[in-house]
Design an enzyme around this catalytic site. Structure first.
Site, PDB file in Angstrom:
ATOM      1  N   GLY A 170       0.861  -1.287  -0.088  1.00 52.36           N
ATOM      2  CA  GLY A 170      -0.152  -0.068   0.004  1.00 52.36           C
ATOM      3  C   GLY A 170       0.639   1.163   0.051  1.00 52.36           C
ATOM      4  O   GLY A 170       1.601   1.442  -0.838  1.00 52.36           O
ATOM      5  N   ASP A 171       0.556   2.129   1.144  1.00 51.79           N
ATOM      6  CA  ASP A 171       1.435   3.336   1.148  1.00 51.79           C
ATOM      7  C   ASP A 171       2.437   3.318   2.290  1.00 51.79           C
ATOM      8  O   ASP A 171       2.713   4.485   2.843  1.00 51.79           O
ATOM      9  CB  ASP A 171       0.472   4.643   1.266  1.00 51.79           C
ATOM     10  CG  ASP A 171      -0.349   4.611   2.353  1.00 51.79           C
ATOM     11  OD1 ASP A 171      -0.608   3.546   2.682  1.00 51.79           O
ATOM     12  OD2 ASP A 171      -0.686   5.800   2.764  1.00 51.79           O
TER      13      ASP A 171
END
Length: 196
Positions: free
Chosen positions: A105-106
């Site tokens: 993801g981030d």
């Protein structure tokens, strides 16, 4: 002669396939950064060396602030472009022998080797926050994003890899709760919070 050519071609194809498998096993396909399993391999090796050499190693956990709205409003392709740009900027901040990884993801993690002092790693964290917060143009859209960073230092924060990661992760959430776009360093014990 034809058999020899076929054998050489097959050998080259096999070598290319092996390289692709290595790439898949160790690197994030979107950003080219180390992936989760590669990060843990590096961490085990680097922590072991640091223990022997009595060196400090920094672990940074980074989470992008406001990444979800970018995906929601501009789409996943824009989110991917943003992740690639942030990854590129992160690589510029760190040295060749430091390890920058995308965990998913981030979320990112960084191993900062041979840390001389708390001030040194704090300065690196400030450069990192500054680099990430520069606006990114995606098509006609100017995207502004920031990061929350948690820092743990071996052996000051913790001595086991598992504990070190927990400390860095908790420190990241402390930075996020404190208002984002900052770093928090936890050096173990009952040390007071160190916010940027």
């Amino acid at each position: 002669r034809r058999a020899l050519v076929r054998s050489i071609t097959y050998g080259r194809e096999r070598k290319r396939s092996e390289q692709r498998l290595i790439q898949l096993a160790h690197y994030d396909q979107l950003t080219g950064l180390a992936n989760r399993s590669s990060f843990f391999e590096h961490m085990t090796r680097i922590a072991s060396r640091a223990r022997r050499m009595r060196q400090r190693v920094g672990v940074m956990m980074l989470d992008l602030d406001g990444f979800k709205p970018v995906n929601d409003t501009l789409g996943h392709e824009a989110g991917d472009i943003l992740l690639q740009e942030v990854s590129h900027r992160m690589r510029q901040v760190f040295r060749e022998y430091d390890v920058v990884a995308r965990l998913g993801g981030d979320e990112f993690a960084i191993l900062v080797c041979e840390v001389e002092s708390v001030d040194q790693i704090s300065a690196v964290a400030r450069r990192l926050l500054s680099a990430v917060s520069e606006p990114v143009w995606i098509g006609d859209n100017c995207v502004e994003i920031t990061a929350s960073v948690g820092i743990a230092v071996f052996p000051d924060s913790a001595e086991s890899i598992t504990d070190l990661l927990k400390v860095a992760d908790n420190a990241m959430y402390t930075a996020k709760r404190a208002g984002k776009n900052q770093f928090h360093m936890q050096l173990g014990g009952e040390a007071p919070p160190r916010l940027s």
